[in-house]
Design a protein around this motif. Structure first.
Motif, PDB file in Angstrom:
ATOM      1  N   ASN A 191       0.804  -1.222   0.000  1.00  0.00           N
ATOM      2  CA  ASN A 191       0.000   0.000   0.000  1.00  0.00           C
ATOM      3  C   ASN A 191       0.837   1.273   0.000  1.00  0.00           C
ATOM      4  O   ASN A 191       0.303   2.355   0.214  1.00  0.00           O
ATOM      5  CB  ASN A 191      -0.929   0.011   1.220  1.00  0.00           C
ATOM      6  CG  ASN A 191      -1.846  -1.192   1.231  1.00  0.00           C
ATOM      7  OD1 ASN A 191      -2.329  -1.606   0.188  1.00  0.00           O
ATOM      8  ND2 ASN A 191      -2.075  -1.765   2.391  1.00  0.00           N
ATOM      9  N   GLY A 192       2.131   1.156  -0.228  1.00  0.00           N
ATOM     10  CA  GLY A 192       3.014   2.321  -0.171  1.00  0.00           C
ATOM     11  C   GLY A 192       2.732   3.346  -1.248  1.00  0.00           C
ATOM     12  O   GLY A 192       2.990   4.528  -1.077  1.00  0.00           O
ATOM     13  N   GLY A 193       2.213   2.915  -2.377  1.00  0.00           N
ATOM     14  CA  GLY A 193       1.931   3.832  -3.469  1.00  0.00           C
ATOM     15  C   GLY A 193       0.589   4.525  -3.361  1.00  0.00           C
ATOM     16  O   GLY A 193       0.195   5.271  -4.263  1.00  0.00           O
ATOM     17  N   GLU A 194      -0.119   4.303  -2.267  1.00  0.00           N
ATOM     18  CA  GLU A 194      -1.456   4.876  -2.106  1.00  0.00           C
ATOM     19  C   GLU A 194      -1.436   6.394  -2.214  1.00  0.00           C
ATOM     20  O   GLU A 194      -2.283   6.992  -2.889  1.00  0.00           O
ATOM     21  CB  GLU A 194      -2.044   4.448  -0.762  1.00  0.00           C
ATOM     22  CG  GLU A 194      -3.446   4.965  -0.516  1.00  0.00           C
ATOM     23  CD  GLU A 194      -4.004   4.525   0.825  1.00  0.00           C
ATOM     24  OE1 GLU A 194      -5.061   5.050   1.201  1.00  0.00           O
ATOM     25  OE2 GLU A 194      -3.383   3.674   1.484  1.00  0.00           O
ATOM     26  N   LYS A 195      -0.468   7.037  -1.598  1.00  0.00           N
ATOM     27  CA  LYS A 195      -0.372   8.496  -1.633  1.00  0.00           C
ATOM     28  C   LYS A 195      -0.152   8.978  -3.069  1.00  0.00           C
ATOM     29  O   LYS A 195      -0.779   9.939  -3.514  1.00  0.00           O
ATOM     30  CB  LYS A 195       0.783   8.952  -0.740  1.00  0.00           C
ATOM     31  CG  LYS A 195       0.996  10.436  -0.685  1.00  0.00           C
ATOM     32  CD  LYS A 195       2.167  10.784   0.220  1.00  0.00           C
ATOM     33  CE  LYS A 195       2.480  12.260   0.182  1.00  0.00           C
ATOM     34  NZ  LYS A 195       3.676  12.590   0.937  1.00  0.00           N
ATOM     35  N   THR A 196       0.713   8.289  -3.782  1.00  0.00           N
ATOM     36  CA  THR A 196       1.010   8.657  -5.166  1.00  0.00           C
ATOM     37  C   THR A 196      -0.213   8.467  -6.053  1.00  0.00           C
ATOM     38  O   THR A 196      -0.562   9.342  -6.852  1.00  0.00           O
ATOM     39  CB  THR A 196       2.189   7.822  -5.696  1.00  0.00           C
ATOM     40  OG1 THR A 196       3.298   7.991  -4.830  1.00  0.00           O
ATOM     41  CG2 THR A 196       2.570   8.227  -7.092  1.00  0.00           C
ATOM     42  N   VAL A 197      -0.859   7.342  -5.923  1.00  0.00           N
ATOM     43  CA  VAL A 197      -2.040   7.071  -6.745  1.00  0.00           C
ATOM     44  C   VAL A 197      -3.131   8.085  -6.452  1.00  0.00           C
ATOM     45  O   VAL A 197      -3.783   8.601  -7.375  1.00  0.00           O
ATOM     46  CB  VAL A 197      -2.530   5.623  -6.526  1.00  0.00           C
ATOM     47  CG1 VAL A 197      -3.862   5.381  -7.202  1.00  0.00           C
ATOM     48  CG2 VAL A 197      -1.490   4.636  -7.019  1.00  0.00           C
TER      49      VAL A 197
END
Length: 188
Positions: A80-86
């Motif tokens: 879920n690390g890319g949640e902010k980017t997405v």
């Protein structure tokens, strides 16, 4: 018996008293009591060993739980690390969809181009907010840390030797870490 008691008894006894004490059974410590004193430290040591074993088991279990918990948290971060980017890019995708829909309705290429440029600038601003920045290549010295030479251009003169002549593909850094090297042509 302790050493002090033995010394005290030796000082108090005289030769006549030594004979009396051998017959006298009023010795303050009997052999059984001496054995108990010797056993008590042994028993204390064994009890302490058992206590330390128990503590070690608890600490081992606690560390194992900590290790499992951190591995689980790490796996969640990876997933879920890319949640902010997405989340930051989703509004830009919405803008692109609107531009595609409106592009089909108009024949004016300038309007479509202007819309694409607005979306591009919005995307670059969003990426900058996430810590992504473009690697500068214009009139820069060739640097192997951030540039990748894909072509060598001869005969550019001494002032262009070792300098970036042209950028074939932009490079990007994320928080000062190169995530894509800039592909450049370098003067020879």
């Amino acid at each position: 018996m302790t050493e002090e008691e033995i010394k005290n008894m030796e000082e108090e006894e005289t030769p006549n008293q030594q004979e009396e004490t051998t017959d006298n059974t009023e010795n303050p410590e009997t052999p059984n009591e001496a054995e108990q004193e010797e056993l008590d430290p042994l028993e204390k040591a064994l009890a302490e060993i058992e206590d330390l074993k128990t503590q070690m088991l608890y600490k081992t279990a606690e560390f194992d739980n900590y290790r499992k918990r951190t591995l689980k948290e790490k796996a969640e971060l990876i997933l879920n690390g890319g949640e902010k980017t997405v989340s930051a890019i989703l509004p830009i995708i919405d803008d692109m969809e609107r531009a595609i829909d409106n592009g089909a309705k108009t024949d004016d290429i300038a309007v479509v181009r202007e819309g694409m440029e607005l979306i591009y600038h919005k995307m670059m601003k969003t990426l900058e907010g996430l810590g992504v920045k473009e690697i500068e290549t214009k009139d820069a010295d060739f640097n192997t840390d951030v540039h990748e030479a894909v072509a060598m251009v001869p005969g550019m003169g001494d002032d262009k030797k070792g300098k970036v002549i042209d950028c074939l593909q932009k490079g990007y850094q994320l928080n000062d870490k190169v995530i894509r090297h800039a592909k450049v042509a370098v003067g020879q």
